[in-house]
Motif scaffolding. Structure first.
Motif, PDB file in Angstrom:
ATOM      1  N   MET A 107       0.792  -1.411  -0.010  1.00 13.24           N
ATOM      2  CA  MET A 107      -0.060   0.026  -0.182  1.00 13.24           C
ATOM      3  C   MET A 107       0.824   1.297   0.075  1.00 13.24           C
ATOM      4  O   MET A 107       2.051   1.140   0.600  1.00 13.24           O
ATOM      5  CB  MET A 107      -0.880   0.072   1.157  1.00 13.24           C
ATOM      6  N   ALA A 108       0.362   2.200  -0.778  1.00  9.34           N
ATOM      7  CA  ALA A 108       1.282   3.510  -0.859  1.00  9.34           C
ATOM      8  C   ALA A 108       1.183   4.236   0.738  1.00  9.34           C
ATOM      9  O   ALA A 108       0.340   3.974   1.348  1.00  9.34           O
ATOM     10  CB  ALA A 108       0.632   4.274  -1.842  1.00  9.34           C
ATOM     11  N   ASP A 109       2.349   5.112   0.603  1.00 13.88           N
ATOM     12  CA  ASP A 109       2.359   5.937   1.870  1.00 13.88           C
ATOM     13  C   ASP A 109       1.144   6.733   2.051  1.00 13.88           C
ATOM     14  O   ASP A 109       0.663   7.298   1.063  1.00 13.88           O
ATOM     15  CB  ASP A 109       3.487   6.585   1.855  1.00 13.88           C
ATOM     16  N   LEU A 110       0.419   6.885   3.266  1.00 17.80           N
ATOM     17  CA  LEU A 110      -0.808   7.667   3.255  1.00 17.80           C
ATOM     18  C   LEU A 110      -0.569   9.319   3.146  1.00 17.80           C
ATOM     19  O   LEU A 110      -1.419   9.831   3.007  1.00 17.80           O
ATOM     20  CB  LEU A 110      -1.344   7.651   4.701  1.00 17.80           C
ATOM     21  N   ILE A 111       0.701   9.504   3.214  1.00 20.54           N
ATOM     22  CA  ILE A 111       0.869  11.130   3.045  1.00 20.54           C
ATOM     23  C   ILE A 111       0.636  11.505   1.685  1.00 20.54           C
ATOM     24  O   ILE A 111       0.101  12.756   1.585  1.00 20.54           O
ATOM     25  CB  ILE A 111       2.534  11.324   3.330  1.00 20.54           C
ATOM     26  N   PHE A 112       0.453  10.825   0.755  1.00 19.11           N
ATOM     27  CA  PHE A 112      -0.066  11.062  -0.445  1.00 19.11           C
ATOM     28  C   PHE A 112      -1.562  11.503  -0.899  1.00 19.11           C
ATOM     29  O   PHE A 112      -1.980  11.881  -1.691  1.00 19.11           O
ATOM     30  CB  PHE A 112       0.253   9.779  -1.788  1.00 19.11           C
ATOM     31  N   TYR A 113      -2.280  10.830   0.276  1.00 18.96           N
ATOM     32  CA  TYR A 113      -3.874  11.421   0.079  1.00 18.96           C
ATOM     33  C   TYR A 113      -4.008  12.512   0.607  1.00 18.96           C
ATOM     34  O   TYR A 113      -5.102  13.038   0.732  1.00 18.96           O
ATOM     35  CB  TYR A 113      -4.393   9.949   0.874  1.00 18.96           C
ATOM     36  N   LEU A 114      -3.138  13.173   1.469  1.00 18.45           N
ATOM     37  CA  LEU A 114      -3.300  14.572   1.993  1.00 18.45           C
ATOM     38  C   LEU A 114      -3.007  15.585   1.018  1.00 18.45           C
ATOM     39  O   LEU A 114      -2.149  15.596   0.142  1.00 18.45           O
ATOM     40  CB  LEU A 114      -2.319  14.608   3.061  1.00 18.45           C
ATOM     41  N   PRO A 115      -3.802  16.632   1.058  1.00 17.60           N
ATOM     42  CA  PRO A 115      -3.603  17.836   0.201  1.00 17.60           C
ATOM     43  C   PRO A 115      -2.332  18.283   0.451  1.00 17.60           C
ATOM     44  O   PRO A 115      -1.601  18.263   1.514  1.00 17.60           O
ATOM     45  CB  PRO A 115      -4.704  18.745   0.615  1.00 17.60           C
ATOM     46  N   GLU A 116      -1.870  19.042  -0.615  1.00 19.25           N
ATOM     47  CA  GLU A 116      -0.375  19.821  -0.451  1.00 19.25           C
ATOM     48  C   GLU A 116      -0.198  20.718   0.811  1.00 19.25           C
ATOM     49  O   GLU A 116       0.773  20.562   1.159  1.00 19.25           O
ATOM     50  CB  GLU A 116       0.090  20.305  -1.682  1.00 19.25           C
ATOM     51  N   HIS A 117      -1.028  21.375   1.055  1.00 18.25           N
ATOM     52  CA  HIS A 117      -0.972  22.298   2.358  1.00 18.25           C
ATOM     53  C   HIS A 117      -0.910  21.622   3.440  1.00 18.25           C
ATOM     54  O   HIS A 117      -0.310  22.156   4.415  1.00 18.25           O
ATOM     55  CB  HIS A 117      -2.065  23.527   2.117  1.00 18.25           C
TER      56      HIS A 117
ATOM     57  N   GLN B  52       2.633   8.856   9.283  1.00 13.34           N
ATOM     58  CA  GLN B  52       3.874   7.779   9.386  1.00 13.34           C
ATOM     59  C   GLN B  52       3.717   6.776  10.486  1.00 13.34           C
ATOM     60  O   GLN B  52       3.901   5.405  10.380  1.00 13.34           O
ATOM     61  CB  GLN B  52       5.245   8.675   9.712  1.00 13.34           C
ATOM     62  N   ALA B  53       2.952   7.071  11.397  1.00 14.46           N
ATOM     63  CA  ALA B  53       2.503   6.148  12.380  1.00 14.46           C
ATOM     64  C   ALA B  53       1.533   5.227  12.026  1.00 14.46           C
ATOM     65  O   ALA B  53       1.359   4.104  12.652  1.00 14.46           O
ATOM     66  CB  ALA B  53       2.118   6.737  13.880  1.00 14.46           C
ATOM     67  N   GLU B  54       0.754   5.548  11.197  1.00 19.22           N
ATOM     68  CA  GLU B  54      -0.816   4.927  10.927  1.00 19.22           C
ATOM     69  C   GLU B  54      -0.226   3.965   9.464  1.00 19.22           C
ATOM     70  O   GLU B  54      -1.082   2.971   9.470  1.00 19.22           O
ATOM     71  CB  GLU B  54      -1.784   5.914  10.537  1.00 19.22           C
TER      72      GLU B  54
ATOM     73  N   PRO C 156       1.821   1.740   8.638  1.00 18.56           N
ATOM     74  CA  PRO C 156       1.802   0.189   9.039  1.00 18.56           C
ATOM     75  C   PRO C 156       0.637  -0.375   9.315  1.00 18.56           C
ATOM     76  O   PRO C 156       0.289  -1.533   8.780  1.00 18.56           O
ATOM     77  CB  PRO C 156       2.831   0.173  10.170  1.00 18.56           C
ATOM     78  N   ALA C 157      -0.137   0.166  10.004  1.00 18.33           N
ATOM     79  CA  ALA C 157      -1.443  -0.376  10.558  1.00 18.33           C
ATOM     80  C   ALA C 157      -2.525  -0.631   9.177  1.00 18.33           C
ATOM     81  O   ALA C 157      -3.149  -1.461   9.173  1.00 18.33           O
ATOM     82  CB  ALA C 157      -2.225   0.350  11.525  1.00 18.33           C
ATOM     83  N   PHE C 158      -2.237   0.520   8.085  1.00 14.32           N
ATOM     84  CA  PHE C 158      -3.296   0.275   7.190  1.00 14.32           C
ATOM     85  C   PHE C 158      -2.440  -0.537   6.101  1.00 14.32           C
ATOM     86  O   PHE C 158      -3.464  -1.230   5.398  1.00 14.32           O
ATOM     87  CB  PHE C 158      -3.422   1.800   6.731  1.00 14.32           C
ATOM     88  N   THR C 159      -1.219  -0.658   6.148  1.00 16.61           N
ATOM     89  CA  THR C 159      -0.636  -1.731   4.906  1.00 16.61           C
ATOM     90  C   THR C 159      -1.121  -3.075   5.733  1.00 16.61           C
ATOM     91  O   THR C 159      -1.531  -3.961   4.759  1.00 16.61           O
ATOM     92  CB  THR C 159       0.853  -1.572   5.503  1.00 16.61           C
ATOM     93  N   ARG C 160      -1.056  -3.424   6.774  1.00 20.83           N
ATOM     94  CA  ARG C 160      -1.620  -4.668   7.502  1.00 20.83           C
ATOM     95  C   ARG C 160      -3.148  -5.043   7.035  1.00 20.83           C
ATOM     96  O   ARG C 160      -3.655  -5.913   6.975  1.00 20.83           O
ATOM     97  CB  ARG C 160      -1.398  -4.649   8.969  1.00 20.83           C
ATOM     98  N   LEU C 161      -3.826  -3.886   7.441  1.00 22.64           N
ATOM     99  CA  LEU C 161      -5.110  -3.993   7.124  1.00 22.64           C
ATOM    100  C   LEU C 161      -5.578  -4.188   5.555  1.00 22.64           C
ATOM    101  O   LEU C 161      -6.214  -4.965   5.129  1.00 22.64           O
ATOM    102  CB  LEU C 161      -6.083  -2.798   7.516  1.00 22.64           C
ATOM    103  N   SER C 162      -4.757  -3.663   4.630  1.00 19.27           N
ATOM    104  CA  SER C 162      -4.791  -3.727   3.217  1.00 19.27           C
ATOM    105  C   SER C 162      -4.510  -5.254   2.724  1.00 19.27           C
ATOM    106  O   SER C 162      -5.129  -6.042   2.060  1.00 19.27           O
ATOM    107  CB  SER C 162      -4.089  -2.856   2.489  1.00 19.27           C
TER     108      SER C 162
END
Length: 171
Positions: free
Chosen positions: A1-11, A23-25, A27-33
């Protein structure tokens, strides 16, 4: 799964606290995926994991094949899933298409002699006994059933004959 930071808007990507949370979340989302993908794969016998195969074997009262290869265990489960009565040639062809693939078997049937033979390719040799047992339970009791192995390639054949009389063996 891609890093979740890419889902946030630029600002919002510039905020240090949000980057730390993401960054903390991650790994949990990767395991969930991964767990979600495995759950979907376990719904189908051909892509099921070992634990899912064990569940299928328990559901269908198949002896748990811990020493058997996964492909043979899948074959046994598919044989149970495809076991629908009454017997007909259409049913038999659909069953063999599912188990071996179209064109990987040959059926010989003689209705007057009550004879049925299924010939499969040598690559399916390990599942031939399970196929015989499954077909024997599905076809009419007065039909003679034989299963054969064939090969498209020339293989060396060795023949031997032996006769046993009491405790002596003559070759």
């Amino acid at each position: 799964m891609a890093d979740l930071i890419f889902y946030l808007p630029e600002h919002l990507k510039q905020i240090r606290e949000l980057r730390a949370i993401v960054q903390a979340e991650t790994p949990a989302f990767t395991r969930l995926s991964t767990a979600q993908k495995q759950l979907l794969d376990d719904q189908f016998v051909m892509t099921a994991s070992d634990s899912a195969l064990k569940r299928y074997e328990l559901m269908f009262s198949i002896p748990i094949g811990t020493g058997l290869p996964a492909e043979e265990r899948r074959f046994q489960i598919l044989a149970k899933l495809n076991n629908r009565l009454p017997y007909s040639m259409g049913w038999l062809r659909r069953k063999l298409d599912t188990l071996f693939g179209a064109g990987n078997y040959q059926i010989t049937r003689d209705i007057r002699k009550r004879y049925l033979a299924v010939e499969t390719d040598v690559q399916f040799e390990s599942v031939l006994v399970a196929l015989y047992d499954d077909l024997r339970a599905s076809i009419p009791a007065n039909m003679e059933l034989e299963t054969y192995i064939s090969s498209q390639y020339m293989v060396g054949q060795y023949h031997t004959c032996w006769m046993q009389t009491y405790d002596e063996i003559y070759l």
